[in-house]
Design a protein around this motif. Structure first.
Motif, PDB file in Angstrom:
ATOM      1  N   VAL A  75       6.078  24.799  -0.296  1.00  0.00           N
ATOM      2  CA  VAL A  75       7.127  25.824  -0.323  1.00  0.00           C
ATOM      3  C   VAL A  75       7.448  26.277   1.092  1.00  0.00           C
ATOM      4  O   VAL A  75       8.627  26.414   1.462  1.00  0.00           O
ATOM      5  CB  VAL A  75       6.697  27.020  -1.192  1.00  0.00           C
ATOM      6  N   MET A  76       6.426  26.498   1.910  1.00  0.00           N
ATOM      7  CA  MET A  76       6.665  26.904   3.300  1.00  0.00           C
ATOM      8  C   MET A  76       7.485  25.849   4.041  1.00  0.00           C
ATOM      9  O   MET A  76       8.352  26.173   4.847  1.00  0.00           O
ATOM     10  CB  MET A  76       5.338  27.121   4.031  1.00  0.00           C
ATOM     11  N   ASP A  77       7.188  24.584   3.758  1.00  0.00           N
ATOM     12  CA  ASP A  77       7.914  23.502   4.422  1.00  0.00           C
ATOM     13  C   ASP A  77       9.292  23.283   3.815  1.00  0.00           C
ATOM     14  O   ASP A  77      10.102  22.529   4.357  1.00  0.00           O
ATOM     15  CB  ASP A  77       7.111  22.189   4.344  1.00  0.00           C
ATOM     16  N   GLY A  78       9.532  23.923   2.667  1.00  0.00           N
ATOM     17  CA  GLY A  78      10.826  23.767   2.017  1.00  0.00           C
ATOM     18  C   GLY A  78      11.910  24.646   2.610  1.00  0.00           C
ATOM     19  O   GLY A  78      13.091  24.480   2.278  1.00  0.00           O
ATOM     20  N   VAL A  79      11.519  25.570   3.465  1.00  0.00           N
ATOM     21  CA  VAL A  79      12.514  26.443   4.075  1.00  0.00           C
ATOM     22  C   VAL A  79      13.118  25.753   5.288  1.00  0.00           C
ATOM     23  O   VAL A  79      12.473  24.928   5.939  1.00  0.00           O
ATOM     24  CB  VAL A  79      11.907  27.803   4.492  1.00  0.00           C
TER      25      VAL A  79
END
Length: 349
Positions: free
Chosen positions: A256-260
């Motif tokens: 999720v963090m890398d999805g931003v």
């Protein structure tokens, strides 16, 4: 005989005594940081919903958000550890009371309490945030779903150390922690699953010990790795299940963090690069402490879980991956964590 094997009050007192306050902030600065973190924590929920596509993340209001200092984080974790392991520890001690005299139990309780406090004191300066689903078990007045803790002095200290944009870094941190909050909201059975597995592991690990007090003391005071205390095949299976689920939770939060992207966190690339390099600057003492506390193993869990989630999402999409939250039987095994195609095949079957 008191079957308490950890002196919880001493653990909290030790952590508070040994802890350091962190960077100096004026009252006005501290208030501004608290308000800003609350705002970013609230904003992160919508982004987590958009990335995970979990309905549980839509306007999530089921648990509290606390902005805490280091001592408060340590005290909260003492309460959570008590909620998680005090009952199975007492039951194991009562079942094997012939191996543990009242005197040795008292000595063990104080020794383990002091060591737990020392460990939490160290960790309290490192943790940026944490979702605690176990807090309501010992604090009935809290929201049933748990609470999100954001450790303000540590977030400020790291953002200054990395020289990154505070607003962007704070949102980036909140995205990871709010994802954990969403995971437990999407899988309301998950807390009891973890509690049951931990209780099973404690009973297996301590019940087979030649000396119950000695074994518990080794775990906390000698920093003996947990894996060295697990000898029975059944206990290894329980540990494998716990390793798999913790790797899944951490890996999913990292995805999720890398999805931003820069539309959400404008300086996200800089934050990722500098945060990733941060570990190379640790001193020898901190590296040693991280090793004996298992923190490096935890970082490997992040990587293993992230590879699994990324591989599954790439193949069957986020909706297909989200089946993992439906029931305990859908959790990946430790083997499947390293062979995601087998999990995909099992879900298809």
């Amino acid at each position: 005989m008191d079957h308490r094997l950890i002196h919880w009050e001493l653990a909290a007192k030790t952590a508070a005594t040994l802890g350091t306050p962190g960077p100096k902030l004026s009252p006005a600065e501290a208030s501004a940081v608290v308000a800003d973190l609350r705002r970013h924590a609230d904003a992160a929920v919508g982004h987590v919903h958009e990335i995970t596509r979990l309905e549980a993340a839509r306007d999530l209001r089921d648990s509290g958000v606390l902005i805490v200092d280091r001592a408060s984080w340590a005290r909260a974790n003492v309460h959570s550890f008590e909620a998680i392991i005090d009952r199975p520890l007492r039951e194991a001690a009562a079942k094997h009371s012939e191996r543990l005299s009242a005197t040795s139990a008292a000595v063990t309780a104080r020794a383990t309490g002091a060591e737990m406090g020392a460990i939490l004191s160290f960790l309290s300066s490192k943790v940026l945030g944490q979702f605690d689903p176990f807090a309501p078990l010992k604090r009935p007045h809290l929201p049933e779903a748990g609470r999100l803790l954001l450790v303000a002095p540590n977030i400020v200290e790291v953002e200054r150390e990395l020289n990154v944009e505070p607003a962007d870094f704070r949102l980036w941190v909140c995205l990871h922690e709010q994802t954990h909050r969403v995971q437990f909201a999407a899988a309301p059975w998950l807390r009891d699953y973890l509690l049951g597995s931990i209780a099973e592991l404690v009973e297996g690990m301590l019940g087979k010990a030649d000396s119950l007090g000695e074994r518990l003391t080794r775990l906390f005071t000698e920093k003996t790795p947990l894996t060295e205390l697990i000898r029975d095949e059944k206990d290894r299976e329980v540990m494998s299940r716990l390793t798999a689920v913790m790797s899944l939770l951490e890996g999913h939060a990292n995805v999720v963090m890398d999805g931003v992207d820069s539309s959400i966190v404008p300086t996200v690339k800089t934050i990722r690069q500098r945060f990733a390099r941060r570990g190379a600057d640790r001193g020898a003492l901190e590296n040693w402490l991280r090793r004996i506390l298992g923190l490096d193993a935890k970082m490997r869990q992040y990587a293993d879980g992230q590879k699994f989630v990324s591989a599954v999402v790439q193949q069957i999409g986020m909706e297909g991956f989200n089946r993992v939250w439906e029931r305990p039987e859908h959790l990946p095994t430790e083997h499947e964590l390293h062979h995601p195609q087998e999990w995909v095949d099992r879900m298809r079957a």
